[in-house]
Motif scaffolding. Structure first.
Motif, PDB file in Angstrom:
ATOM      1  N   LEU A 719      79.594  45.032   0.163  1.00 36.94           N
ATOM      2  CA  LEU A 719      78.477  45.013   1.107  1.00 36.94           C
ATOM      3  C   LEU A 719      78.136  46.432   1.553  1.00 36.94           C
ATOM      4  O   LEU A 719      76.973  46.826   1.640  1.00 36.94           O
ATOM      5  CB  LEU A 719      78.851  44.137   2.312  1.00 36.94           C
ATOM      6  N   GLU A 720      79.187  47.192   1.764  1.00 32.73           N
ATOM      7  CA  GLU A 720      78.991  48.571   2.197  1.00 32.73           C
ATOM      8  C   GLU A 720      78.222  49.351   1.128  1.00 32.73           C
ATOM      9  O   GLU A 720      77.239  50.035   1.426  1.00 32.73           O
ATOM     10  CB  GLU A 720      80.364  49.201   2.427  1.00 32.73           C
ATOM     11  N   VAL A 721      78.675  49.205  -0.109  1.00 32.13           N
ATOM     12  CA  VAL A 721      78.004  49.910  -1.209  1.00 32.13           C
ATOM     13  C   VAL A 721      76.560  49.443  -1.323  1.00 32.13           C
ATOM     14  O   VAL A 721      75.641  50.238  -1.547  1.00 32.13           O
ATOM     15  CB  VAL A 721      78.757  49.663  -2.535  1.00 32.13           C
ATOM     16  N   MET A 722      76.344  48.149  -1.126  1.00 33.99           N
ATOM     17  CA  MET A 722      74.999  47.626  -1.230  1.00 33.99           C
ATOM     18  C   MET A 722      74.102  48.214  -0.146  1.00 33.99           C
ATOM     19  O   MET A 722      72.983  48.628  -0.414  1.00 33.99           O
ATOM     20  CB  MET A 722      75.033  46.107  -1.131  1.00 33.99           C
ATOM     21  N   ALA A 735      69.980  40.411   8.161  1.00 31.03           N
ATOM     22  CA  ALA A 735      70.314  39.580   9.310  1.00 31.03           C
ATOM     23  C   ALA A 735      71.224  38.444   8.874  1.00 31.03           C
ATOM     24  O   ALA A 735      72.232  38.144   9.509  1.00 31.03           O
ATOM     25  CB  ALA A 735      69.035  39.026   9.913  1.00 31.03           C
ATOM     26  N   ASP A 736      70.840  37.859   7.749  1.00 30.56           N
ATOM     27  CA  ASP A 736      71.587  36.732   7.242  1.00 30.56           C
ATOM     28  C   ASP A 736      73.042  37.089   6.954  1.00 30.56           C
ATOM     29  O   ASP A 736      73.965  36.413   7.379  1.00 30.56           O
ATOM     30  CB  ASP A 736      70.897  36.282   5.951  1.00 30.56           C
ATOM     31  N   VAL A 737      73.212  38.211   6.247  1.00 33.53           N
ATOM     32  CA  VAL A 737      74.563  38.548   5.818  1.00 33.53           C
ATOM     33  C   VAL A 737      75.391  39.094   6.978  1.00 33.53           C
ATOM     34  O   VAL A 737      76.599  38.887   7.043  1.00 33.53           O
ATOM     35  CB  VAL A 737      74.536  39.488   4.590  1.00 33.53           C
ATOM     36  N   THR A 754      89.180  47.007  10.277  1.00 31.43           N
ATOM     37  CA  THR A 754      88.752  48.335   9.813  1.00 31.43           C
ATOM     38  C   THR A 754      87.682  48.228   8.733  1.00 31.43           C
ATOM     39  O   THR A 754      86.679  48.935   8.776  1.00 31.43           O
ATOM     40  CB  THR A 754      89.945  49.127   9.254  1.00 31.43           C
ATOM     41  N   SER A 755      87.916  47.334   7.782  1.00 36.09           N
ATOM     42  CA  SER A 755      86.939  47.271   6.704  1.00 36.09           C
ATOM     43  C   SER A 755      85.593  46.781   7.230  1.00 36.09           C
ATOM     44  O   SER A 755      84.542  47.207   6.755  1.00 36.09           O
ATOM     45  CB  SER A 755      87.445  46.388   5.568  1.00 36.09           C
ATOM     46  N   PHE A 756      85.642  45.897   8.239  1.00 31.29           N
ATOM     47  CA  PHE A 756      84.379  45.401   8.773  1.00 31.29           C
ATOM     48  C   PHE A 756      83.688  46.459   9.625  1.00 31.29           C
ATOM     49  O   PHE A 756      82.467  46.565   9.612  1.00 31.29           O
ATOM     50  CB  PHE A 756      84.608  44.133   9.579  1.00 31.29           C
ATOM     51  N   VAL A 757      84.488  47.198  10.338  1.00 29.41           N
ATOM     52  CA  VAL A 757      83.890  48.257  11.139  1.00 29.41           C
ATOM     53  C   VAL A 757      83.163  49.228  10.225  1.00 29.41           C
ATOM     54  O   VAL A 757      82.058  49.687  10.514  1.00 29.41           O
ATOM     55  CB  VAL A 757      84.964  48.974  11.981  1.00 29.41           C
ATOM     56  N   SER A 758      83.739  49.503   9.072  1.00 27.48           N
ATOM     57  CA  SER A 758      83.076  50.452   8.184  1.00 27.48           C
ATOM     58  C   SER A 758      81.808  49.828   7.599  1.00 27.48           C
ATOM     59  O   SER A 758      80.846  50.534   7.326  1.00 27.48           O
ATOM     60  CB  SER A 758      84.036  50.970   7.118  1.00 27.48           C
ATOM     61  N   VAL A 759      81.792  48.510   7.443  1.00 28.73           N
ATOM     62  CA  VAL A 759      80.553  47.851   7.010  1.00 28.73           C
ATOM     63  C   VAL A 759      79.488  48.005   8.090  1.00 28.73           C
ATOM     64  O   VAL A 759      78.337  48.352   7.807  1.00 28.73           O
ATOM     65  CB  VAL A 759      80.789  46.352   6.730  1.00 28.73           C
ATOM     66  N   LEU A 760      79.900  47.753   9.332  1.00 22.04           N
ATOM     67  CA  LEU A 760      78.929  47.845  10.418  1.00 22.04           C
ATOM     68  C   LEU A 760      78.417  49.264  10.570  1.00 22.04           C
ATOM     69  O   LEU A 760      77.248  49.506  10.851  1.00 22.04           O
ATOM     70  CB  LEU A 760      79.565  47.350  11.723  1.00 22.04           C
ATOM     71  N   HIS A 761      79.315  50.204  10.316  1.00 21.11           N
ATOM     72  CA  HIS A 761      78.895  51.602  10.348  1.00 21.11           C
ATOM     73  C   HIS A 761      77.864  51.861   9.258  1.00 21.11           C
ATOM     74  O   HIS A 761      76.828  52.492   9.488  1.00 21.11           O
ATOM     75  CB  HIS A 761      80.109  52.518  10.172  1.00 21.11           C
ATOM     76  N   ALA A 762      78.142  51.346   8.082  1.00 17.74           N
ATOM     77  CA  ALA A 762      77.200  51.517   6.978  1.00 17.74           C
ATOM     78  C   ALA A 762      75.864  50.869   7.311  1.00 17.74           C
ATOM     79  O   ALA A 762      74.800  51.397   6.968  1.00 17.74           O
ATOM     80  CB  ALA A 762      77.772  50.895   5.702  1.00 17.74           C
ATOM     81  N   LEU A 763      75.922  49.745   8.023  1.00 17.91           N
ATOM     82  CA  LEU A 763      74.696  49.055   8.402  1.00 17.91           C
ATOM     83  C   LEU A 763      73.855  49.928   9.329  1.00 17.91           C
ATOM     84  O   LEU A 763      72.652  50.107   9.124  1.00 17.91           O
ATOM     85  CB  LEU A 763      75.042  47.732   9.088  1.00 17.91           C
ATOM     86  N   LEU A 764      74.531  50.499  10.341  1.00 17.66           N
ATOM     87  CA  LEU A 764      73.804  51.340  11.281  1.00 17.66           C
ATOM     88  C   LEU A 764      73.244  52.569  10.585  1.00 17.66           C
ATOM     89  O   LEU A 764      72.097  52.962  10.810  1.00 17.66           O
ATOM     90  CB  LEU A 764      74.720  51.748  12.442  1.00 17.66           C
ATOM     91  N   ALA A 765      74.052  53.137   9.688  1.00 21.51           N
ATOM     92  CA  ALA A 765      73.581  54.310   8.947  1.00 21.51           C
ATOM     93  C   ALA A 765      72.364  53.926   8.118  1.00 21.51           C
ATOM     94  O   ALA A 765      71.377  54.676   8.046  1.00 21.51           O
ATOM     95  CB  ALA A 765      74.688  54.827   8.048  1.00 21.51           C
TER      96      ALA A 765
END
Lengths: 874, 345
Positions: A719-722, A735-737, A754-765
């Motif tokens: 997800l992060e890479v995406m 929104a869905d994901v 941790t892995s989710f926090v990095s996803v959320l970080h990627a989302l904000l970025a």
């Protein structure tokens, strides 16, 4: 120097010289004559031919010992005259022929006289010139039975010279002269083609020499490689032209009908051969031995022109003598087939042309169809293949596989006759599987790590080498030569191209399932089968071959893909860390086993293998290679299907992307290369484009895998890479994901936060990247407010506020403290101080877990708010 | 979360139609999920695949009034139809002949779409009189003729129309003393033995009635539920039907030769509220759309619970089966989940 055009003038000049020579035969006199001849025109010379020849022939015939030098100059002068004139009389031709041949006659031995090389050369050239200067009509009548002894002498003389002389020049001259004598000269002086009767006459005549010519030439051909290729080439030519002429099916067919003894004197009649059935049978048996010898030697001849000539030999003999030389057909074809993969491109091209010719013409050899012989050869090769692959060295393997490749090329669609036999298919596949066994002991494979976990920045354009670049270097147990691997790939591709793909894929998928020992090889073979089936890089010799239809191919690829990306074949232990991560998974698996016990023994066993407590370096290496091969396969499949592969992206893209982030260098490389292949095949300009255009498929995979996070621990990474590689068009799906992410985070907040926090970080970025300034943000907000219930508007509102009122560190600290306090209250950990306040809350929390409730009407609207208090499951 | 946890694996026994593939936990996942309606999904309908015309499609109707046409091959929306002025699309049905689609919206319009050869235009529409949630029903009657049942002008009426002429055939009005309330769901059908169209209607008072359309009279009527009937489906071969209501039970009833409805049994559920119920075309299983976010699958003959499919995060509004057995469910969470259950071998 004056030229004497008229015979009269010439006669005046030449007469004294000729008289002089007749009186005293010296080299000087001959030379004087020759000098004078230079000044005489051809027409005048023709008139005076007999006159001039007289003193020369007289000199040759004069009794008593002569000096070699003299003979040589006479022969040279004679040759000069003959080269400028025509021999119009039969008698003259015969006499000159005998006189010239006699120059090299030594009464006491079989061998040519021991004379100087210059003389030998002069005589050979003389003979050659003589045969060229003869009038066409006269030449044909020259080959009457009565000439047999004299012709025989000349032929054996020339063969002797070709075989035994040291000088290359003489050898070649002798062979050329032999060609002239045997009516094989291809120069312009012999334009006339022979009619049936003449052919028969010549055939009868030459049949007498066949044993001598064929054995002597075989000795020359199989002689030292160092003797020079042109000698071998000429010898091969004479061999097959002579054999092809004497043993021609066409002549032999007619001969058996008519049998007329030529009226010749007894002595000559004894020498004559009548080509009846027995003779043909005997000769063919002997020739087969010689042909085998020649093939054996020539097919490995270092010079490509020799091998090229071998193709002509095979072609000529198979076309002309398919009945008479039926025994040789097998070896001849084998020779041809083995040259299909010759290292010289000329030989390859010529060979393919010949093979195509055979394939097209449906040539019948003997009573059997050409294809039958080929299938038979392939059958026997398939039978011995496992043994050969086991015992041969690299070079041996190379030639064996070349041969196999040739048969496959040649048989084309008819290869199925062999494949349909279970035992042969098994042997073939066994050999392939065996020889493709990888050496997995290299510790570097496990060691090498991908360190930069950055963006997938590369686009197909920057890695300019184009699709299907060099595949990863592999090490095999049974060979080291890269060419052998190349051949093996080609063999598999051809099988895929011509063979029944369903049958083959079924068979190799079965092997893939059967044992982990076969799995990697079977996957390699499957990859090449598909590439071949798509007709890529396969040269089709068979015009009428119908390729696998795109629909069928897609169906097949889908099933292989499903196999490759299935849980037990895709998620393998490749490093120790992965094993630790897998611990909880093991627990879960065993729980599952209890439930499923008995349902799926194979699944259970694979789970057991999966949770093997201490994977060895070898098994991890093996797993890494397997994943790499499967990734490479996906690249192949994309390439094979082209744009059609887009439909498979829904199942293929997620697994590949997941592996692109793998820690093991080889795997991430293989995945990156597979993604490039996919980009190329499906027409995306870059990886970003690929990911962006297919984010719905990825979201689907991510969302479903988040439901089983312990089985798919890398899902957040994907997800992060995406998110990193998408643009704002992804927004509706985000929104869905994100809802799914938050729901999963609730379940695993202690272990995987941790892995989710990095996803959320990627989302904000990503959000910050998509909407760089507040102006745009406001605009977007207006847009999205229109959509009822859009969670995003709220999200963006939060963002916007954040941007407008710069949050201080104190704010964040305060927020966190509040949050922790609320959390404690929610957990029921309340101090006495807070007791009264907290009671109500505790009660309600307990209530929520015991009293069945209508589900909340909407979970969405508050999901994204940062202040959301998590609910935990215990 | 706050919902009671149903242990899904134990709900999946190894029934006679249970292939091993489904028996293995973890609980089944959707085969895929369609996203992008951007609005709650209220109607689903599979079409195509037959007549060799391309790949099967899934049609979805959303709260925002749009009809999305999804290709099941690419799993992407291939077209969007906008004909209901932003009002919820409640019912979708393709007609047996050709490429015609009926869509019912809460804008009081029933649109007939022509979808042939890439067209997507409204060719005709019928004005509806009732604003309720009751979905229509259609019955093919020979070539290019079909009978349509829709809720009528009066709150308890059902209107029968002849299509495509749009002529009103009759209005089915319950007797004055019956007071069943509004019709909630309709099912037109025809027995093999007789050409007379029959109508099954579920009413607000929880009763199901069988109408003889030609004689305009109720043949039979039973009280199945204590709450309004939300959905029903009928298996005309076995003469058995099933209905779901706002309460915590499914009712199964049958029809005897005298065309009398008889309650057979009820199937208790864990949570109340069934929004939709569909029997698979092969009459082996049935699926329900639950207000509790769950899709439930039952064995149609024994009514044995086979699976509880937990995927959606909001009320499931509708379920649909494709002829090949694929199941789709549309939910308020804006997703459509597609499941491959007990695939026929």
């Amino acid at each position: 120097m004056a030229v004497f055009d008229t015979p009269e003038e010439a006669f005046g000049v030449l007469r004294p010289v000729c008289v002089q020579l007749t009186k005293t035969q010296t080299v000087e006199n001959v030379e004087r004559l020759q000098a004078q001849l230079q000044a005489v025109s051809d027409s005048a010379l023709q008139e005076l031919q007999q006159y001039i020849l007289f003193p020369l022939r007289f000199t040759l015939k004069a009794p008593g010992p002569k000096r070699e030098r003299l003979i040589q100059s006479v022969v040279e002068c004679l040759t000069f005259v003959l080269s400028s004139t025509c021999v119009k009389e039969q008698e003259l031709l015969q006499e000159l022929f005998s006189e010239l041949s006699a120059c090299l006659y030594s009464p006491n031995s079989q061998k040519p006289a021991a004379v100087s090389e210059e003389l030998k050369l002069a005589v050979i050239q003389g003979l050659s010139t003589l045969m060229h200067s003869a009038y066409g009509d006269i030449l044909v009548t020259f080959y009457e039975p009565s000439i047999l002894p004299r012709l025989g002498f000349a032929v054996s003389l020339l063969l002797g010279l070709a075989e035994q002389e040291k000088s290359k020049q003489i050898k070649i001259a002798a062979l050329k002269c032999l060609q002239v004598l045997l009516f094989q000269c291809d120069c312009e002086d012999h334009p006339r083609s022979l009619d049936e009767l003449e052919q028969k006459q010549l055939g009868d005549l030459f049949a007498a020499f066949l044993p001598g010519i064929s054995t002597a030439l075989t000795r020359v051909i199989t002689g030292d490689f160092k003797q020079g290729h042109s000698i071998v080439v000429s010898s091969l030519q004479i061999f097959y032209k002579t054999v092809g002429f004497v043993m021609a099916d066409e002549q032999l067919r007619r001969l058996s009908k008519v049998q007329a003894k030529p009226a010749v004197e007894h002595r000559v009649a004894e020498l004559m051969v009548h080509r009846e059935a027995d003779w043909v049978k005997n000769t063919s048996d002997k020739l087969t031995i010689l042909i085998k010898k020649i093939i054996e030697c020539v097919s490995v001849h270092p010079h490509w022109k020799v091998r090229l000539e071998l193709i002509d030999l095979v072609e000529a003999l198979l076309v002309k003598c398919s009945q008479s030389l039926v025994e040789s057909a097998g070896p001849l074809l084998k020779a041809l087939v083995s040259l299909v993969n010759d290292e010289s491109s000329e030989v390859q091209a010529h060979c393919s042309k010949a093979l195509r010719h055979f394939a097209d013409q449906k040539v019948v050899v003997g009573n059997r169809a050409f294809a039958d012989i080929l299938s038979e050869n392939l059958h026997s090769l398939a039978t011995s293949l496992p043994r050969l692959m086991n015992s041969q060295d690299d070079q041996g393997k190379f030639s064996t596989l070349s041969l196999l490749l040739g048969y496959l090329k040649l048989l084309g669609p008819r290869v199925n006759f062999v494949l349909n036999s279970v035992s042969h298919l098994q042997r073939l596949s066994k050999a392939l599987i065996q020889v493709l066994e990888l050496d997995v002991a290299d510790i570097k494979v496990v060691e090498e790590r991908r360190w930069n976990s950055g963006h997938l920045s590369a686009s197909p354009r920057t890695s300019a080498a184009g699709p299907r670049r060099q595949i990863q270097r592999r090490y095999f147990h049974f060979f080291t030569d890269e060419r052998v691997f190349l051949l093996l790939r080609q063999v598999c591709q051809l099988l895929g191209f011509y063979g029944n793909l369903y049958l083959l894929v079924d068979h190799f998928l079965e092997l893939y399932h059967e044992s982990v020992v076969y799995r990697k090889q079977a996957a390699m073979i499957l990859n090449e089968l598909v590439a071949g089936a798509a007709g890529l890089e396969v040269e089709n010799l068979h015009e009428k071959h119908t390729e696998t239809s795109p629909e069928e191919l897609r169906e097949i690829v889908t099933s292989i893909l499903e196999e490759y990306t299935s849980q037990e074949n895709w998620y393998l232990v490749t490093c120790i860390e992965a094993e630790e991560m897998g611990e909880e998974l093991t627990v879960k698996q065993s729980g599952l086993q209890a439930i499923t016990s008995g349902a799926h023994t194979c699944q259970v066993s694979s789970f057991l293998a999966f949770s093997n407590p201490s994977p060895t370096i070898c098994s991890m290496n093996s797993n890494i290679w397997q994943i790499c091969i499967q990734l490479e396969g996906i690249g192949h499949f994309a390439y094979a299907l082209g744009k059609d592969f887009r439909l498979l992206l829904m199942s293929a893209l997620y697994p590949v992307l997941e592996k692109a982030g793998d820690q093991t260098l080889l795997i991430s490389q293989a995945a990156a290369s597979a993604m490039m292949d996919i980009c190329h095949a499906c027409g995306y300009d870059s990886l970003q484009h690929l990911i962006n255009q297919n984010s719905d498929y990825l979201v689907n995979g991510i969302s479903l895998n988040l439901r089983h996070l312990s089985l798919h621990p890398h899902t957040p990474k994907v997800l992060e890479v995406m998110l990193q590689n998408s643009d704002a068009s992804l927004l509706p799906l985000v929104a869905d994901v994100v809802q799914d992410v938050l729901a999963t985070l609730d379940q695993f907040y202690d272990k995987r936060a941790t892995s989710f926090v990095s996803v959320l970080h990627a989302l904000l970025a990503a959000l910050a990247r998509w909407f760089p300034d507040t102006g745009n943000l406001g605009q977007l907000r207006e847009q999205s407010v229109g959509e009822e219930g859009s969670h995003l508007s709220q999200r963006l509102a939060t963002l916007e506020e954040g941007l407008e009122n710069t949050t201080t560190a104190e704010d964040i600290e305060q927020f966190l403290l509040n949050y922790l306090k609320e959390k404690d209250v929610a957990d029921g950990n309340v101090s006495d101080f807070d007791n009264e306040e907290g009671l109500g809350c505790t009660g309600s929390v307990c209530g929520s877990s015991t009293v069945p409730q209508e589900p909340a009407p909407s979970l969405g609207s508050s999901d994204l708010a940062l202040t959301r208090a998590p609910t935990h499951q215990r | 979360m706050t919902m009671e946890q149903e242990s899904t694996p134990s709900d999946v026994p190894g029934g006679d139609c249970t292939p091993t593939r489904m028996a293995a936990p973890p609980p089944p996942d959707p085969q895929f999920v369609l996203r992008g309606t951007q609005s709650a999904v209220h109607a689903l309908h599979f079409c195509g695949g037959a007549q060799g015309q391309g790949h099967p499609l899934l049609l979805s109707g959303s709260l925002s009034g749009l009809v999305h046409i999804w290709s099941l091959q690419t799993r992407r929306a291939v077209a969007t139809l906008d004909g209901h002025e932003g009002q919820c699309v409640t019912w979708l049905q393709t007609l047996p002949q050709g490429h015609q689609l009926l869509s019912q919206g809460r804008d009081l319009k029933l649109c007939l779409w022509d979808l042939g050869e890439g067209r997507n235009a409204v060719v005709d529409s019928v004005r509806l009189e009732s604003i309720g949630f009751c979905r229509g029903s259609v019955l093919a009657r020979g070539h290019q003729h079909w009978t349509l049942a829709v809720p009528g002008r009066g709150s308890d009426e059902v209107q029968i129309l002849e299509m495509p002429s749009k002529t009103s055939v009759c209005t089915l009005k319950p007797e004055a003393d019956a007071k069943p309330g509004m019709p909630m769901c309709l099912e037109l059908w025809q027995a093999n033995s007789s050409p007379r169209p029959l109508l099954l209607a579920g009413y607000e008072d929880g009763s199901v009635a069988l109408w003889d359309v030609s004689e305009r009279k109720v043949c039979s009527r039973i009280a199945c539920h204590t709450e309004p009937v939300m959905a029903l489906d009928f298996d005309s071969q076995k003469a058995r039907g099933v209905s779901g209501s706002a309460e915590k039970a499914l009712a199964v009833w049958s029809l005897d030769e005298q065309q009398a409805l008889q309650a057979l049994r009820t199937q208790e559920l864990t949570n109340p509220g069934i929004a939709d119920v569909k029997i698979r075309p092969d009459r082996k299983i049935l699926a329900t759309a639950g207000w509790d976010h769950r899709i439930r699958v039952f064995h149609w003959w024994t009514m044995k619970p086979l699976a509880v499919l937990a995927f959606h995060s909001a009320t499931v509004h509708c379920v649909a089966f494709a002829t090949d057995g694929l199941l789709a469910a549309g939910s308020r969470d804006q997703r459509i989940s597609v499941w491959s259950l007990y695939p026929r071998t």
